[in-house]
Enzyme design. Structure first.
Site, PDB file in Angstrom:
ATOM      1  N   SER A  88      43.421  44.586  51.216  1.00  0.00           N
ATOM      2  CA  SER A  88      42.807  43.611  52.118  1.00  0.00           C
ATOM      3  C   SER A  88      41.495  43.118  51.534  1.00  0.00           C
ATOM      4  O   SER A  88      41.255  43.240  50.329  1.00  0.00           O
ATOM      5  CB  SER A  88      42.609  44.260  53.495  1.00  0.00           C
ATOM      6  OG  SER A  88      42.262  43.296  54.459  1.00  0.00           O
ATOM      7  N   ASN A  89      40.626  42.539  52.357  1.00  0.00           N
ATOM      8  CA  ASN A  89      39.322  42.064  51.886  1.00  0.00           C
ATOM      9  C   ASN A  89      38.278  42.251  52.984  1.00  0.00           C
ATOM     10  O   ASN A  89      38.595  42.722  54.070  1.00  0.00           O
ATOM     11  CB  ASN A  89      39.424  40.593  51.432  1.00  0.00           C
ATOM     12  CG  ASN A  89      39.882  39.697  52.555  1.00  0.00           C
ATOM     13  OD1 ASN A  89      39.181  39.527  53.545  1.00  0.00           O
ATOM     14  ND2 ASN A  89      41.083  39.136  52.422  1.00  0.00           N
ATOM     15  N   HIS A  90      37.045  41.847  52.706  1.00  0.00           N
ATOM     16  CA  HIS A  90      35.923  42.147  53.610  1.00  0.00           C
ATOM     17  C   HIS A  90      35.729  41.147  54.743  1.00  0.00           C
ATOM     18  O   HIS A  90      34.724  41.201  55.446  1.00  0.00           O
ATOM     19  CB  HIS A  90      34.624  42.229  52.808  1.00  0.00           C
ATOM     20  CG  HIS A  90      34.565  43.395  51.881  1.00  0.00           C
ATOM     21  ND1 HIS A  90      34.541  44.694  52.325  1.00  0.00           N
ATOM     22  CD2 HIS A  90      34.554  43.468  50.532  1.00  0.00           C
ATOM     23  CE1 HIS A  90      34.500  45.515  51.291  1.00  0.00           C
ATOM     24  NE2 HIS A  90      34.510  44.785  50.190  1.00  0.00           N
TER      25      HIS A  90
END
Ligand code: C5P
Length: 220
Positions: free
Chosen positions: A29-31
């Site tokens: 995923s990402n932030h």
């Protein structure tokens, strides 16, 4: 009470990250916090629009009187959005969609061994590019671009290649911009215009985006 300038308009917003499963317990995923997309949806609602918010996994509470659609992966988000495109007037894609997903999702937990492990990734569909390709006359499209270098140049390329009317670009490394924060520092790009906006709250930026989309619609 705010002036209901978007009354009768259908607004579709995407927000948050996507999660791409590797196995039943792990994902890539990402932030992205979802804050910017949620702020845009909230602003659109306050202006009287019918709002649909397609959101990846975030810690944020559902917004009231908004059609909330929760998704997990980029493919889920693609399906949720493309099946709801028809009547939308303003489409704002603020989600940080994963560009790639693991080619295979293991159906059991991947066990640790003494060996190194290699994953093969395949491309996810580009939702914004799809929307641009299928754009209707009455639709105004706004994309986002987060860059770490050559911000304007990369953003302008995206505006054109994805057939957007407008693009909001921010640099991950600018203070008060990007993921997690409540403020943003962005550059607003249109066909013949580049505007560097001063730092503002994500909600203020939401109003600015919607106001600009209305201008673009009236110029069409
Ligand atoms: O090409 P890039 O991912 O940097 O473009 C960012 C814009 O494209 C954002 O508006 C994002 O929501 C959208 N996007 C998308 N589907 C993808 C990747 C990005 O809609 N698979």
């Amino acid at each position: 009470e705010m002036e209901q300038t978007l009354k009768g308009k259908n607004v579709l917003v995407s927000a948050g990250p996507t999660q791409e499963a590797l196995d039943p317990v792990r994902f890539l995923s990402n932030h992205s916090s979802g804050k910017q997309g949620y702020a845009i949806a909230k602003a659109a609602k306050a202006l009287g629009a019918n709002v649909t918010l397609v959101a990846g996994p975030t810690a944020l509470e559902d917004l009231k009187d908004i059609n909330m659609v929760h998704v997990t992966s980029a493919q889920d988000m693609f399906d949720a959005i493309t099946s709801r495109l028809d009547n939308q007037n303003y489409i704002i894609m603020a989600a940080a969609v994963a560009d790639y997903r693991p080619e295979m999702v293991a159906d059991q937990k991947i066990k640790k061994s003494d060996e190194e492990v290699t994953f093969h990734f395949v491309k996810n569909p580009d939702i914004l590019a799809y929307i641009g390709q299928h754009k209707k006359e009455n639709q105004v499209i706004c994309g986002f671009a987060m860059e770490t270098q050559n911000l304007e140049e990369n953003a302008r390329k995206k505006l054109e290649s994805k057939n957007c009317d407008m693009l909001i670009a921010n640099n991950l490394f600018t203070r008060g911009a990007g993921f997690q924060t409540d403020t943003n520092v962005v550059t607003l790009l249109r066909k013949n215009e580049t505007k560097h906006l001063p730092k503002c709250s994500k909600e203020e930026l939401g109003y600015k985006i919607l106001e600009t989309m209305k201008e673009i619609e009236m110029e069409k």
